[in-house]
Write a protein that holds these residues in place. Structure first.
Motif, short mmCIF file in Angstrom:
data_model
loop_
_atom_site.label_atom_id
_atom_site.label_comp_id
_atom_site.label_asym_id
_atom_site.label_seq_id
_atom_site.Cartn_x
_atom_site.Cartn_y
_atom_site.Cartn_z
N SER A 206 0.82 -1.22 0.00
CA SER A 206 0.00 0.00 0.00
C SER A 206 0.85 1.26 0.00
O SER A 206 0.37 2.34 0.27
N TYR A 207 2.15 1.10 -0.30
CA TYR A 207 3.10 2.21 -0.38
C TYR A 207 3.40 2.84 0.99
O TYR A 207 3.94 3.93 1.06
N SER A 208 3.06 2.15 2.06
CA SER A 208 3.39 2.65 3.39
C SER A 208 4.81 2.23 3.76
O SER A 208 5.14 1.05 3.63
N PRO A 209 5.67 3.15 4.20
CA PRO A 209 7.03 2.78 4.58
C PRO A 209 7.04 1.81 5.75
O PRO A 209 6.33 1.99 6.73
N VAL A 210 7.82 0.75 5.63
CA VAL A 210 7.94 -0.24 6.71
C VAL A 210 9.36 -0.29 7.27
O VAL A 210 9.57 -0.83 8.36
N LEU B 127 7.38 12.47 0.51
CA LEU B 127 7.63 13.57 1.44
C LEU B 127 8.50 13.12 2.61
O LEU B 127 9.38 13.86 3.06
N ARG B 128 8.24 11.90 3.12
CA ARG B 128 9.07 11.38 4.21
C ARG B 128 10.52 11.24 3.77
O ARG B 128 11.44 11.49 4.54
N GLY B 129 10.71 10.83 2.52
CA GLY B 129 12.07 10.70 2.01
C GLY B 129 12.80 12.02 2.02
O GLY B 129 13.96 12.11 2.45
N ALA B 130 12.13 13.08 1.54
CA ALA B 130 12.74 14.40 1.52
C ALA B 130 13.00 14.91 2.93
O ALA B 130 14.07 15.47 3.23
N PRO C 43 16.11 10.65 12.65
CA PRO C 43 14.69 10.71 12.32
C PRO C 43 13.79 9.83 13.18
O PRO C 43 12.57 9.97 13.14
N SER C 44 14.36 8.91 13.96
CA SER C 44 13.51 8.04 14.78
C SER C 44 13.23 8.64 16.16
O SER C 44 12.39 8.13 16.90
N ILE C 45 13.92 9.73 16.50
CA ILE C 45 13.72 10.39 17.80
C ILE C 45 12.75 11.54 17.59
O ILE C 45 13.12 12.59 17.09
N HIS D 272 5.30 11.81 18.07
CA HIS D 272 4.96 10.46 17.64
C HIS D 272 5.95 9.46 18.24
O HIS D 272 7.15 9.68 18.21
N SER D 273 5.43 8.34 18.74
CA SER D 273 6.31 7.37 19.39
C SER D 273 5.98 5.93 19.02
O SER D 273 6.30 5.02 19.76
N ALA D 274 5.33 5.72 17.87
CA ALA D 274 5.00 4.36 17.45
C ALA D 274 6.27 3.53 17.29
O ALA D 274 7.23 3.96 16.64
N LYS D 275 6.29 2.34 17.88
CA LYS D 275 7.49 1.51 17.88
C LYS D 275 7.86 1.03 16.48
O LYS D 275 9.02 0.68 16.25
N ILE D 276 6.90 0.95 15.57
CA ILE D 276 7.19 0.44 14.23
C ILE D 276 7.48 1.57 13.25
O ILE D 276 7.61 1.32 12.06
N ASN D 277 7.58 2.80 13.73
CA ASN D 277 7.82 3.93 12.84
C ASN D 277 9.28 4.37 12.95
O ASN D 277 9.66 5.04 13.92
N PRO D 278 10.12 4.01 11.96
CA PRO D 278 11.51 4.40 12.02
C PRO D 278 11.75 5.86 11.66
O PRO D 278 12.87 6.37 11.79
N LEU D 279 10.70 6.54 11.20
CA LEU D 279 10.83 7.92 10.75
C LEU D 279 9.87 8.82 11.53
O LEU D 279 9.23 9.69 10.97
#
Length: 216
Positions: A72-76, A184-187, A199-201, A205-212
């Protein structure tokens, strides 16, 4: 210097580095090439992609994050350089040690800016952004009343119709939005890394699966 964000969306490609180029091959035949120095970000949304280690090292050395997306084009996941800035350690310590009041003030400014730009997007789309602009002054430090979510709910309905629901797992407009967010996240990730921050700090937002989380 031209800064390109490229999306790898053709299945079964072989990616390698050759003389400063990112080369894409399909069944042994070259199908595309781009100068690595011109890249801002690489987004991978295809399947069966293989890479050489030399390419990945070169992308990291050039501060080019590689973002891996699901169907679904969501970054993992994200491949990001660890040596980005000569004062990186000092900046990350400051980032981690930022006081809670300072984090809340920063988040307040981000939410205000986000809502203001949503209002602008509505005006560009031929809608009135007045309803959203009225919410900007309601955003307090840390946004304790979650004005951000309230604004987002109104924004999507005004932009796409009252029956639209933002769902990262759906196709159609939602999948297209996922792709736009990935770009946009890439930029944003590249800009964050270039400053020496991580970018993970995040500020909020503090979702554990969100590296960005900071670039979200």
């Amino acid at each position: 210097m031209q800064q390109l964000i490229i999306n790898i969306e053709t299945n079964g490609l072989f990616l390698k580095k050759h003389r400063g180029f990112l080369i894409a091959e399909k069944l042994g035949e070259e199908v595309s090439r781009v100068v690595i120095d011109d890249l801002a970000c690489v987004i991978v949304s295809a399947h069966g992609i293989t890479y050489t280690n030399n390419l990945m090292v070169s992308l990291a050395e050039n501060n080019v994050p590689v973002i891996f997306c699901d169907r679904s084009y969501s970054p993992v996941a994200v491949l990001q350089p660890v040596v980005m800035h000569q004062r990186q350690g000092n900046y990350i310590r400051q980032q981690v040690g930022l006081s809670l009041p300072a984090q809340k003030r920063c988040w307040q400014n981000i939410v205000k800016s986000k809502i203001a730009w949503q209002a602008h997007a509505l005006r560009v789309a031929g809608q009135s952004g007045r309803e959203l602009l009225s919410l900007v002054d309601r955003v307090k430090s840390g946004d304790p009343t979650n004005v951000e979510a309230n604004a987002a709910q109104r924004y999507w309905k005004l932009l796409f119709g009252k029956d639209f629901r933002r769902d990262r797992q759906k196709t159609g407009a939602n999948a297209q939005l996922n792709y736009g967010y990935a770009v946009l996240r890439g930029a944003a990730t590249r800009a964050i890394l270039a400053t020496g921050l991580h970018p993970s700090i995040s500020l909020h937002h503090s979702a554990k699966i969100n590296p960005l989380a900071l670039a979200r």
